[in-house]
Scaffold this motif. Structure first.
Motif, mmCIF file in Angstrom:
data_model
loop_
_atom_site.group_PDB
_atom_site.id
_atom_site.type_symbol
_atom_site.label_atom_id
_atom_site.label_comp_id
_atom_site.label_asym_id
_atom_site.label_seq_id
_atom_site.Cartn_x
_atom_site.Cartn_y
_atom_site.Cartn_z
ATOM 1 N N TRP A 20 0.944 -1.286 0.057
ATOM 2 C CA TRP A 20 0.095 0.149 -0.028
ATOM 3 C C TRP A 20 0.998 1.296 -0.018
ATOM 4 O O TRP A 20 0.677 2.240 -0.513
ATOM 5 N N LEU A 21 1.842 1.284 0.817
ATOM 6 C CA LEU A 21 2.833 2.417 1.017
ATOM 7 C C LEU A 21 3.632 2.602 -0.523
ATOM 8 O O LEU A 21 3.816 3.774 -1.055
ATOM 9 N N ASN A 22 4.099 1.397 -0.994
ATOM 10 C CA ASN A 22 4.767 1.587 -2.433
ATOM 11 C C ASN A 22 3.713 2.302 -3.302
ATOM 12 O O ASN A 22 4.075 3.071 -4.322
ATOM 13 N N HIS A 23 2.370 1.916 -3.416
ATOM 14 C CA HIS A 23 1.399 2.498 -4.100
ATOM 15 C C HIS A 23 1.210 3.966 -3.855
ATOM 16 O O HIS A 23 1.051 4.782 -4.837
ATOM 17 N N GLN A 24 1.192 4.472 -2.652
ATOM 18 C CA GLN A 24 1.071 5.851 -2.346
ATOM 19 C C GLN A 24 2.134 6.557 -2.643
ATOM 20 O O GLN A 24 2.045 7.682 -2.998
ATOM 21 N N VAL A 25 3.263 6.092 -2.568
ATOM 22 C CA VAL A 25 4.437 6.930 -2.518
ATOM 23 C C VAL A 25 4.527 7.345 -4.236
ATOM 24 O O VAL A 25 5.242 8.138 -4.728
ATOM 25 N N LYS A 26 4.020 6.527 -5.024
ATOM 26 C CA LYS A 26 3.866 6.502 -6.513
ATOM 27 C C LYS A 26 2.897 7.270 -6.965
ATOM 28 O O LYS A 26 2.636 7.693 -8.320
ATOM 29 N N ALA A 27 1.969 7.775 -6.169
ATOM 30 C CA ALA A 27 0.789 8.614 -6.494
ATOM 31 C C ALA A 27 1.028 9.979 -7.397
ATOM 32 O O ALA A 27 2.043 10.390 -6.818
ATOM 33 N N ASN A 33 -1.689 19.005 -18.393
ATOM 34 C CA ASN A 33 -1.491 18.059 -19.219
ATOM 35 C C ASN A 33 -0.434 17.010 -18.832
ATOM 36 O O ASN A 33 -0.235 15.960 -19.219
ATOM 37 N N LYS A 34 -0.063 17.419 -17.568
ATOM 38 C CA LYS A 34 1.040 16.420 -16.787
ATOM 39 C C LYS A 34 0.851 15.784 -15.667
ATOM 40 O O LYS A 34 -0.117 16.294 -15.062
ATOM 41 N N GLN A 35 1.376 14.748 -15.491
ATOM 42 C CA GLN A 35 1.140 13.979 -14.325
ATOM 43 C C GLN A 35 2.520 14.307 -13.285
ATOM 44 O O GLN A 35 3.588 13.978 -13.915
ATOM 45 N N ILE A 36 2.185 14.823 -12.108
ATOM 46 C CA ILE A 36 3.483 15.113 -11.331
ATOM 47 C C ILE A 36 3.180 14.423 -9.767
ATOM 48 O O ILE A 36 1.741 13.991 -9.595
ATOM 49 N N PRO A 37 4.204 14.041 -9.374
ATOM 50 C CA PRO A 37 4.165 13.178 -8.083
ATOM 51 C C PRO A 37 3.811 14.109 -7.158
ATOM 52 O O PRO A 37 3.832 15.168 -6.728
ATOM 53 N N ILE A 38 2.950 13.706 -6.140
ATOM 54 C CA ILE A 38 2.192 14.364 -4.941
ATOM 55 C C ILE A 38 3.239 14.397 -3.888
ATOM 56 O O ILE A 38 3.259 15.560 -3.522
ATOM 57 N N PHE A 39 4.190 13.396 -3.769
ATOM 58 C CA PHE A 39 5.084 13.531 -2.728
ATOM 59 C C PHE A 39 6.596 13.926 -3.606
ATOM 60 O O PHE A 39 6.962 13.121 -4.287
ATOM 61 N N LYS A 40 7.030 15.206 -3.308
ATOM 62 C CA LYS A 40 8.471 15.447 -4.277
ATOM 63 C C LYS A 40 9.635 15.074 -3.424
ATOM 64 O O LYS A 40 10.449 14.676 -3.908
ATOM 65 N N LYS A 41 9.512 14.861 -1.952
ATOM 66 C CA LYS A 41 10.504 14.530 -1.234
ATOM 67 C C LYS A 41 10.212 13.408 -0.261
ATOM 68 O O LYS A 41 8.741 13.266 0.010
#
Length: 81
Positions: A20-27, A33-41
Protein backbone atom coordinates in the motif's frame (compact mmCIF):
# COMPACT_ATOMS: atom_id res chain seq x y z
CA UNK A 1 0.90 -23.41 16.62
CA UNK A 2 -1.56 -20.60 17.26
CA UNK A 3 1.28 -18.15 18.01
CA UNK A 4 3.00 -19.11 14.75
CA UNK A 5 -0.20 -18.55 12.78
CA UNK A 6 -0.73 -15.19 14.43
CA UNK A 7 2.85 -14.18 13.61
CA UNK A 8 2.17 -15.13 9.98
CA UNK A 9 -0.89 -12.86 9.98
CA UNK A 10 1.32 -10.06 11.31
CA UNK A 11 3.85 -10.71 8.55
CA UNK A 12 1.10 -10.73 5.92
CA UNK A 13 -0.21 -7.46 7.33
CA UNK A 14 3.22 -5.85 7.08
CA UNK A 15 3.64 -7.09 3.48
CA UNK A 16 0.27 -5.66 2.50
CA UNK A 17 1.03 -2.40 4.29
CA UNK A 18 4.31 -2.18 2.37
CA UNK A 19 2.47 -2.75 -0.91
CA UNK A 20 0.00 0.00 0.00
CA UNK A 21 2.81 2.41 0.88
CA UNK A 22 4.57 1.61 -2.40
CA UNK A 23 1.35 2.50 -4.20
CA UNK A 24 0.92 5.72 -2.21
CA UNK A 25 4.48 6.94 -2.77
CA UNK A 26 4.01 6.56 -6.54
CA UNK A 27 0.77 8.58 -6.48
CA UNK A 28 0.51 11.43 -8.95
CA UNK A 29 -1.83 14.31 -9.58
CA UNK A 30 -2.72 16.01 -12.81
CA UNK A 31 -1.36 19.48 -13.38
CA UNK A 32 -2.37 20.76 -16.77
CA UNK A 33 -1.49 17.98 -19.21
CA UNK A 34 1.19 16.45 -16.99
CA UNK A 35 1.16 13.97 -14.16
CA UNK A 36 3.34 15.16 -11.27
CA UNK A 37 4.20 13.25 -8.10
CA UNK A 38 2.22 14.15 -5.01
CA UNK A 39 5.27 13.60 -2.80
CA UNK A 40 8.31 15.47 -4.09
CA UNK A 41 10.58 14.48 -1.18
CA UNK A 42 10.60 11.53 1.18
CA UNK A 43 9.99 13.89 4.08
CA UNK A 44 6.69 14.89 2.46
CA UNK A 45 5.66 11.24 2.63
CA UNK A 46 7.06 10.39 6.08
CA UNK A 47 8.27 13.06 8.51
CA UNK A 48 10.60 11.12 10.80
CA UNK A 49 11.42 14.03 13.09
CA UNK A 50 7.73 14.86 13.60
CA UNK A 51 6.92 11.25 14.52
CA UNK A 52 9.80 11.10 17.02
CA UNK A 53 8.66 14.36 18.63
CA UNK A 54 5.09 13.02 18.91
CA UNK A 55 6.40 10.07 20.89
CA UNK A 56 8.84 12.02 23.05
CA UNK A 57 6.34 14.74 23.96
CA UNK A 58 2.80 13.50 23.52
CA UNK A 59 0.36 16.37 23.25
CA UNK A 60 -2.84 14.36 23.63
CA UNK A 61 -4.40 14.67 27.05
CA UNK A 62 -6.00 11.59 28.54
CA UNK A 63 -9.74 11.67 28.98
CA UNK A 64 -11.09 11.22 32.50
CA UNK A 65 -12.00 7.60 31.72
CA UNK A 66 -8.54 6.86 30.25
CA UNK A 67 -6.92 8.41 33.30
CA UNK A 68 -9.02 6.25 35.67
CA UNK A 69 -8.15 3.15 33.64
CA UNK A 70 -4.44 4.00 33.75
CA UNK A 71 -4.62 4.49 37.52
CA UNK A 72 -6.42 1.17 37.96
CA UNK A 73 -3.80 -0.60 35.85
CA UNK A 74 -1.01 1.01 37.87
CA UNK A 75 -2.56 -0.13 41.16
CA UNK A 76 -3.16 -3.64 39.80
CA UNK A 77 0.45 -3.87 38.61
CA UNK A 78 1.78 -2.65 41.95
CA UNK A 79 -0.24 -5.32 43.77
CA UNK A 80 1.02 -7.98 41.38
CA UNK A 81 -2.40 -8.77 40.00
Amino acid sequence: MKAYRLSRVDRDYEAHLQAWLNHQVKATKEQGNKQIPIFKKFNDFFDYEKRVKEIEKPTKKLTAQENRMAQAALIANMKGG
